[in-house]
Design a protein around this motif. Structure first.
Motif, PDB file in Angstrom:
ATOM      1  N   ASP A   5       0.851  -1.181   0.000  1.00  0.00           N
ATOM      2  CA  ASP A   5       0.000   0.000   0.000  1.00  0.00           C
ATOM      3  C   ASP A   5       0.889   1.234   0.000  1.00  0.00           C
ATOM      4  OD1 ASP A   5      -2.206   1.721   0.186  1.00  0.00           O
ATOM      5  OD2 ASP A   5      -2.300   1.556   2.367  1.00  0.00           O
ATOM      6  N   ILE A   6       0.758   2.051  -1.017  1.00  0.00           N
ATOM      7  CA  ILE A   6       1.447   3.334  -1.066  1.00  0.00           C
ATOM      8  C   ILE A   6       0.425   4.376  -0.605  1.00  0.00           C
ATOM      9  CG2 ILE A   6       2.644   5.006  -2.518  1.00  0.00           C
ATOM     10  CD1 ILE A   6       4.132   2.333  -2.213  1.00  0.00           C
ATOM     11  N   ALA A   7       0.736   5.053   0.487  1.00  0.00           N
ATOM     12  CA  ALA A   7      -0.253   5.906   1.152  1.00  0.00           C
ATOM     13  C   ALA A   7       0.183   7.367   1.191  1.00  0.00           C
ATOM     14  CB  ALA A   7      -0.483   5.406   2.574  1.00  0.00           C
ATOM     15  N   GLU A   8      -0.720   8.253   0.829  1.00  0.00           N
ATOM     16  CA  GLU A   8      -0.455   9.691   0.973  1.00  0.00           C
ATOM     17  C   GLU A   8      -0.842  10.181   2.359  1.00  0.00           C
ATOM     18  OE1 GLU A   8      -1.765  12.225  -2.190  1.00  0.00           O
ATOM     19  OE2 GLU A   8      -1.194  10.757  -3.714  1.00  0.00           O
ATOM     20  N   GLN A   9      -1.735   9.469   3.016  1.00  0.00           N
ATOM     21  CA  GLN A   9      -2.194   9.866   4.343  1.00  0.00           C
ATOM     22  C   GLN A   9      -1.417   9.117   5.423  1.00  0.00           C
ATOM     23  OE1 GLN A   9      -4.359  12.383   4.635  1.00  0.00           O
ATOM     24  NE2 GLN A   9      -4.260  12.446   2.402  1.00  0.00           N
ATOM     25  N   PRO A  10      -1.308   9.710   6.608  1.00  0.00           N
ATOM     26  CA  PRO A  10      -0.647   9.004   7.717  1.00  0.00           C
ATOM     27  C   PRO A  10      -1.341   7.672   8.005  1.00  0.00           C
ATOM     28  CG  PRO A  10      -1.037  11.304   8.281  1.00  0.00           C
ATOM     29  CD  PRO A  10      -1.762  11.046   6.989  1.00  0.00           C
ATOM     30  N   ALA A  46      10.099  14.725   1.410  1.00  0.00           N
ATOM     31  CA  ALA A  46       9.072  14.499   0.395  1.00  0.00           C
ATOM     32  C   ALA A  46       9.454  13.274  -0.426  1.00  0.00           C
ATOM     33  CB  ALA A  46       8.929  15.720  -0.510  1.00  0.00           C
ATOM     34  N   LEU A  47       8.479  12.397  -0.640  1.00  0.00           N
ATOM     35  CA  LEU A  47       8.707  11.192  -1.434  1.00  0.00           C
ATOM     36  C   LEU A  47       7.786  11.194  -2.634  1.00  0.00           C
ATOM     37  CD1 LEU A  47       9.105  10.102   1.754  1.00  0.00           C
ATOM     38  CD2 LEU A  47       9.771   8.149   0.408  1.00  0.00           C
ATOM     39  N   GLU A  48       8.364  10.810  -3.769  1.00  0.00           N
ATOM     40  CA  GLU A  48       7.609  10.677  -5.004  1.00  0.00           C
ATOM     41  C   GLU A  48       7.703   9.229  -5.462  1.00  0.00           C
ATOM     42  OE1 GLU A  48       8.932  13.507  -7.915  1.00  0.00           O
ATOM     43  OE2 GLU A  48       9.013  15.126  -6.435  1.00  0.00           O
ATOM     44  N   HIS A  49       6.719   8.802  -6.235  1.00  0.00           N
ATOM     45  CA  HIS A  49       6.725   7.438  -6.764  1.00  0.00           C
ATOM     46  C   HIS A  49       6.033   7.436  -8.115  1.00  0.00           C
ATOM     47  CE1 HIS A  49       2.541   7.407  -5.592  1.00  0.00           C
ATOM     48  NE2 HIS A  49       2.392   6.156  -5.973  1.00  0.00           N
ATOM     49  N   GLN A  75       3.302  -7.615   4.455  1.00  0.00           N
ATOM     50  CA  GLN A  75       2.583  -6.376   4.156  1.00  0.00           C
ATOM     51  C   GLN A  75       3.541  -5.206   4.265  1.00  0.00           C
ATOM     52  OE1 GLN A  75      -0.853  -5.699   6.614  1.00  0.00           O
ATOM     53  NE2 GLN A  75      -1.390  -3.810   5.567  1.00  0.00           N
ATOM     54  N   VAL A  76       3.503  -4.334   3.244  1.00  0.00           N
ATOM     55  CA  VAL A  76       4.299  -3.108   3.234  1.00  0.00           C
ATOM     56  C   VAL A  76       3.341  -1.937   3.075  1.00  0.00           C
ATOM     57  CG1 VAL A  76       6.006  -1.736   1.968  1.00  0.00           C
ATOM     58  CG2 VAL A  76       6.332  -4.207   2.209  1.00  0.00           C
ATOM     59  N   VAL A  77       3.493  -0.944   3.944  1.00  0.00           N
ATOM     60  CA  VAL A  77       2.782   0.325   3.795  1.00  0.00           C
ATOM     61  C   VAL A  77       3.865   1.388   3.746  1.00  0.00           C
ATOM     62  CG1 VAL A  77       1.125   1.945   4.779  1.00  0.00           C
ATOM     63  CG2 VAL A  77       0.790  -0.513   5.084  1.00  0.00           C
ATOM     64  N   HIS A  78       3.882   2.186   2.678  1.00  0.00           N
ATOM     65  CA  HIS A  78       4.918   3.206   2.511  1.00  0.00           C
ATOM     66  C   HIS A  78       4.265   4.528   2.174  1.00  0.00           C
ATOM     67  CE1 HIS A  78       8.766   5.001   1.719  1.00  0.00           C
ATOM     68  NE2 HIS A  78       9.373   3.830   1.862  1.00  0.00           N
ATOM     69  N   ARG A  79       4.657   5.558   2.900  1.00  0.00           N
ATOM     70  CA  ARG A  79       4.126   6.895   2.652  1.00  0.00           C
ATOM     71  C   ARG A  79       4.797   7.557   1.461  1.00  0.00           C
ATOM     72  NH1 ARG A  79       2.378  10.236   6.811  1.00  0.00           N
ATOM     73  NH2 ARG A  79       1.997  11.728   5.130  1.00  0.00           N
ATOM     74  N   PRO A  85       9.263  15.534  10.462  1.00  0.00           N
ATOM     75  CA  PRO A  85      10.050  14.718  11.389  1.00  0.00           C
ATOM     76  C   PRO A  85       9.146  14.009  12.399  1.00  0.00           C
ATOM     77  CG  PRO A  85      11.092  16.844  11.077  1.00  0.00           C
ATOM     78  CD  PRO A  85       9.739  16.922  10.408  1.00  0.00           C
ATOM     79  N   GLY A  86       9.489  12.753  12.662  1.00  0.00           N
ATOM     80  CA  GLY A  86       8.743  11.961  13.621  1.00  0.00           C
ATOM     81  C   GLY A  86       7.580  11.181  13.039  1.00  0.00           C
ATOM     82  N   GLU A  87       7.199  11.469  11.801  1.00  0.00           N
ATOM     83  CA  GLU A  87       6.084  10.738  11.193  1.00  0.00           C
ATOM     84  C   GLU A  87       6.544   9.370  10.709  1.00  0.00           C
ATOM     85  OE1 GLU A  87       3.166  12.638   8.577  1.00  0.00           O
ATOM     86  OE2 GLU A  87       4.344  14.481   8.804  1.00  0.00           O
ATOM     87  N   PRO A  88       5.684   8.350  10.836  1.00  0.00           N
ATOM     88  CA  PRO A  88       6.037   7.050  10.263  1.00  0.00           C
ATOM     89  C   PRO A  88       6.070   7.139   8.737  1.00  0.00           C
ATOM     90  CG  PRO A  88       4.034   6.885  11.616  1.00  0.00           C
ATOM     91  CD  PRO A  88       4.416   8.316  11.533  1.00  0.00           C
ATOM     92  N   ILE A  89       7.121   6.578   8.155  1.00  0.00           N
ATOM     93  CA  ILE A  89       7.282   6.617   6.700  1.00  0.00           C
ATOM     94  C   ILE A  89       7.054   5.237   6.078  1.00  0.00           C
ATOM     95  CG2 ILE A  89       9.777   6.285   6.838  1.00  0.00           C
ATOM     96  CD1 ILE A  89      10.075   8.114   4.462  1.00  0.00           C
ATOM     97  N   VAL A  90       7.402   4.178   6.823  1.00  0.00           N
ATOM     98  CA  VAL A  90       7.236   2.825   6.296  1.00  0.00           C
ATOM     99  C   VAL A  90       6.882   1.878   7.428  1.00  0.00           C
ATOM    100  CG1 VAL A  90       9.713   2.263   6.476  1.00  0.00           C
ATOM    101  CG2 VAL A  90       8.276   1.014   4.847  1.00  0.00           C
ATOM    102  N   TRP A  91       6.002   0.925   7.101  1.00  0.00           N
ATOM    103  CA  TRP A  91       5.666  -0.152   8.030  1.00  0.00           C
ATOM    104  C   TRP A  91       5.732  -1.449   7.233  1.00  0.00           C
ATOM    105  CZ3 TRP A  91       1.819  -3.925   8.514  1.00  0.00           C
ATOM    106  CH2 TRP A  91       1.757  -4.552   9.764  1.00  0.00           C
ATOM    107  N   LEU A  92       6.386  -2.433   7.809  1.00  0.00           N
ATOM    108  CA  LEU A  92       6.598  -3.717   7.147  1.00  0.00           C
ATOM    109  C   LEU A  92       6.363  -4.820   8.164  1.00  0.00           C
ATOM    110  CD1 LEU A  92       7.862  -5.729   5.046  1.00  0.00           C
ATOM    111  CD2 LEU A  92      10.094  -4.923   5.815  1.00  0.00           C
ATOM    112  N   ALA A  93       5.612  -5.836   7.777  1.00  0.00           N
ATOM    113  CA  ALA A  93       5.397  -6.996   8.641  1.00  0.00           C
ATOM    114  C   ALA A  93       5.554  -8.267   7.816  1.00  0.00           C
ATOM    115  CB  ALA A  93       4.009  -6.955   9.268  1.00  0.00           C
ATOM    116  N   VAL A  94       6.155  -9.277   8.446  1.00  0.00           N
ATOM    117  CA  VAL A  94       6.347 -10.580   7.807  1.00  0.00           C
ATOM    118  C   VAL A  94       5.904 -11.657   8.786  1.00  0.00           C
ATOM    119  CG1 VAL A  94       8.020 -12.210   6.840  1.00  0.00           C
ATOM    120  CG2 VAL A  94       8.315  -9.748   6.465  1.00  0.00           C
TER     121      VAL A  94
END
Length: 152
Positions: A5-10, A46-49, A75-79, A85-94
């Motif tokens: 999931d590529i997410a623009e929202q937190p 800032a991240l672009e994709h 599962q991968v979630v990437h902003r 600063p301090g915001e989560p940018i990526v979450w990964l679970a295996v």
């Protein structure tokens, strides 16, 4: 279940961990990683994709991990967009039957995300100047330990 999931929202890290799909009897281990924007000398990141290509590329890295280790779910979630600063940018679970496979596959996918995923980063310094960010040599060195498949 493999998901990207590529997410623009937190996103909510606790909710993601709670809702991560596990096989009822087969999953003995879940390894997770959450990356946050560091605020060392920057006011924003800032991240672009490239929609579609980025998700498929990350999914390909997940399938590569699944060929190496017996994983059941990833599962991968990437902003993307502008983050502070301090915001989560990526979450990964295996999820896997055993911890060694879960840890290794988690590292493998995270190394891919840091070095080879089609995500482009810019940092804004404290004076308001933006600059493009390249992969760090230390991240490239870590990714090389997996061989050619880690960056393909």
């Amino acid at each position: 279940m493999f998901a990207v999931d590529i997410a623009e929202q937190p996103f909510d890290v606790a909710a993601l961990a709670r809702d991560f799909p596990r096989s009822s009897d087969d999953t003995g281990a879940v390894a997770t990683f959450t990356g946050y924007v560091r605020g060392e000398g920057i006011s924003a990141l800032a991240l672009e994709h490239y929609p579609g290509m980025t998700e498929q590329s990350i999914l390909d890295s997940i399938h590569s991990a699944a060929r190496r280790w017996p994983v059941q779910s990833v599962q991968v979630v990437h902003r993307v967009g502008e983050l502070g600063p301090g915001e989560p940018i990526v979450w990964l679970a295996v999820g896997s039957a055993h911890r060694a496979a879960a840890f290794s596959a988690c590292e493998f996918v995270m190394d891919y995300l840091k070095v080879s995923a089609p995500l482009w980063k810019r940092e804004c310094d404290l004076a308001g100047h933006w600059r493009w960010v390249d992969a760090k040599t230390t991240d490239e060195d870590r990714a090389r330990r997996w061989g050619r498949d880690a960056t393909a």
